[in-house]
Design a protein around this motif. Structure first.
Motif, short mmCIF file in Angstrom:
data_model
loop_
_atom_site.label_atom_id
_atom_site.label_comp_id
_atom_site.label_asym_id
_atom_site.label_seq_id
_atom_site.Cartn_x
_atom_site.Cartn_y
_atom_site.Cartn_z
N GLU A 1 -7.30 -26.81 -75.08
CA GLU A 1 -7.47 -28.24 -75.38
C GLU A 1 -6.16 -29.01 -75.29
O GLU A 1 -6.12 -30.12 -74.77
N ALA A 2 -5.08 -28.43 -75.79
CA ALA A 2 -3.78 -29.12 -75.70
C ALA A 2 -3.42 -29.35 -74.24
O ALA A 2 -2.98 -30.44 -73.87
N SER A 3 -3.62 -28.35 -73.40
CA SER A 3 -3.31 -28.50 -71.98
C SER A 3 -4.22 -29.53 -71.32
O SER A 3 -3.77 -30.29 -70.46
N ARG A 4 -5.46 -29.60 -71.73
CA ARG A 4 -6.41 -30.55 -71.15
C ARG A 4 -6.03 -31.99 -71.48
O ARG A 4 -6.10 -32.87 -70.63
N ILE A 5 -5.62 -32.25 -72.72
CA ILE A 5 -5.42 -33.65 -73.15
C ILE A 5 -4.00 -34.16 -72.91
O ILE A 5 -3.77 -35.37 -72.97
N VAL A 6 -3.03 -33.28 -72.63
CA VAL A 6 -1.67 -33.74 -72.36
C VAL A 6 -1.55 -34.05 -70.86
O VAL A 6 -2.12 -33.37 -70.02
N ARG A 7 -0.84 -35.13 -70.55
CA ARG A 7 -0.64 -35.54 -69.16
C ARG A 7 0.27 -34.56 -68.41
O ARG A 7 1.04 -33.83 -69.02
N GLY A 8 0.22 -34.60 -67.09
CA GLY A 8 1.11 -33.80 -66.27
C GLY A 8 2.56 -34.08 -66.63
O GLY A 8 2.93 -35.23 -66.84
N ASP A 9 3.36 -33.05 -66.76
CA ASP A 9 4.76 -33.11 -67.18
C ASP A 9 4.91 -33.55 -68.64
O ASP A 9 6.02 -33.84 -69.09
N GLY A 10 3.81 -33.57 -69.39
CA GLY A 10 3.87 -33.87 -70.83
C GLY A 10 4.21 -32.61 -71.61
O GLY A 10 4.18 -31.49 -71.10
N LEU A 11 4.54 -32.80 -72.87
CA LEU A 11 4.98 -31.69 -73.72
C LEU A 11 3.94 -31.32 -74.76
O LEU A 11 3.27 -32.19 -75.32
N PHE A 12 3.84 -30.03 -75.01
CA PHE A 12 3.04 -29.48 -76.10
C PHE A 12 4.03 -28.74 -76.99
O PHE A 12 4.62 -27.74 -76.58
N ALA A 13 4.27 -29.27 -78.18
CA ALA A 13 5.21 -28.66 -79.13
C ALA A 13 4.42 -28.11 -80.31
O ALA A 13 3.50 -28.76 -80.82
N PHE A 14 4.77 -26.90 -80.75
CA PHE A 14 4.02 -26.25 -81.83
C PHE A 14 4.90 -25.24 -82.54
O PHE A 14 5.94 -24.82 -82.03
N THR A 15 4.47 -24.87 -83.74
CA THR A 15 5.16 -23.85 -84.51
C THR A 15 4.20 -22.71 -84.82
O THR A 15 2.98 -22.92 -84.90
N CYS A 16 4.75 -21.51 -85.00
CA CYS A 16 3.95 -20.33 -85.33
C CYS A 16 4.69 -19.50 -86.37
O CYS A 16 5.92 -19.47 -86.40
N VAL A 17 3.92 -18.81 -87.22
CA VAL A 17 4.49 -17.73 -88.01
C VAL A 17 4.69 -16.60 -87.01
O VAL A 17 3.77 -16.24 -86.26
N GLU A 18 5.89 -16.07 -86.93
CA GLU A 18 6.21 -15.10 -85.90
C GLU A 18 5.78 -13.69 -86.30
O GLU A 18 6.03 -13.24 -87.42
N ALA A 19 5.13 -13.01 -85.38
CA ALA A 19 4.79 -11.60 -85.57
C ALA A 19 6.05 -10.79 -85.29
O ALA A 19 6.68 -10.95 -84.26
N ILE A 20 6.44 -9.94 -86.23
CA ILE A 20 7.65 -9.15 -86.10
C ILE A 20 7.31 -7.78 -85.51
O ILE A 20 6.36 -7.12 -85.96
N ASN A 21 8.08 -7.35 -84.52
CA ASN A 21 7.89 -6.04 -83.88
C ASN A 21 6.47 -5.84 -83.36
O ASN A 21 5.91 -4.76 -83.44
N GLY A 22 5.87 -6.94 -82.89
CA GLY A 22 4.53 -6.86 -82.34
C GLY A 22 3.43 -6.71 -83.37
O GLY A 22 2.26 -6.63 -83.03
N LYS A 23 3.80 -6.66 -84.64
CA LYS A 23 2.78 -6.54 -85.69
C LYS A 23 2.28 -7.93 -86.07
O LYS A 23 3.04 -8.77 -86.50
N ASP A 24 1.00 -8.13 -85.88
CA ASP A 24 0.44 -9.44 -86.17
C ASP A 24 -0.60 -9.37 -87.28
O ASP A 24 -1.64 -10.00 -87.23
N GLU A 25 -0.29 -8.58 -88.29
CA GLU A 25 -1.22 -8.43 -89.41
C GLU A 25 -1.30 -9.73 -90.19
O GLU A 25 -0.28 -10.34 -90.51
N SER A 26 -2.51 -10.15 -90.49
CA SER A 26 -2.68 -11.39 -91.23
C SER A 26 -2.30 -11.19 -92.70
O SER A 26 -2.25 -10.07 -93.20
N ILE A 27 -2.02 -12.30 -93.35
CA ILE A 27 -1.59 -12.30 -94.75
C ILE A 27 -2.56 -13.20 -95.51
O ILE A 27 -2.84 -14.31 -95.08
N GLU A 28 -3.07 -12.71 -96.64
CA GLU A 28 -3.91 -13.56 -97.47
C GLU A 28 -3.06 -14.23 -98.54
O GLU A 28 -2.40 -13.56 -99.33
#
Length: 131
Positions: A33-60
């Motif tokens: 969706e972000a790619s669809r609604i942003v214009r050509g050469d537009g920016l998509f900026a976002f933040t993520c909680v980083e998975a460390i050492n490839g471990k992407d275990e969720s946290i409650e």
């Protein structure tokens, strides 16, 4: 969280998504969706909680830590996942920055976050109008 968003293709110069991606177990629909609604050469900026050492275990997170009446599940996302999604949805990764969250919440101590800036590949549409 319903897709598609109620916006036409190429509606925005930039799309910002801060402090949200960790609420999604999978990010494919969000990136699509972000790619669809942003214009050509537009920016998509976002933040993520980083998975460390490839471990992407969720946290409650318990309600008392998130000011909510129910626990909230936090989903980290690894760099390889982000790179794959960026490429899949016609974006190019321009910059990233890793940072630590300053918090007293024990579940987030030593958790790294990452900010990304991706650019939509392609040429922005040219519009003509009267001056």
């Amino acid at each position: 969280r319903e897709f598609p968003y109620p916006y036409a293709d190429d509606s925005f110069d930039h799309v910002l998504c801060g402090g949200v991606t960790h609420l999604f177990a999978e990010l494919d629909s969000l990136f699509k969706e972000a790619s669809r609604i942003v214009r050509g050469d537009g920016l998509f900026a976002f933040t993520c909680v980083e998975a460390i050492n490839g471990k992407d275990e969720s946290i409650e997170m318990p309600p008392k830590h998130v000011n909510h009446d129910q626990p909230i599940r936090i989903y980290p996302h690894g760099e390889s996942e982000i790179e794959r999604l960026v490429e899949k949805h016609g974006l190019s990764l321009e910059k990233s920055l890793t940072f630590l969250l300053n918090t007293d919440k024990p579940q987030f101590i030593d958790k790294r976050f990452k900010a990304y800036i991706a650019m939509k590949r392609g040429v922005a549409p040219v519009t003509c109008g009267s001056l």
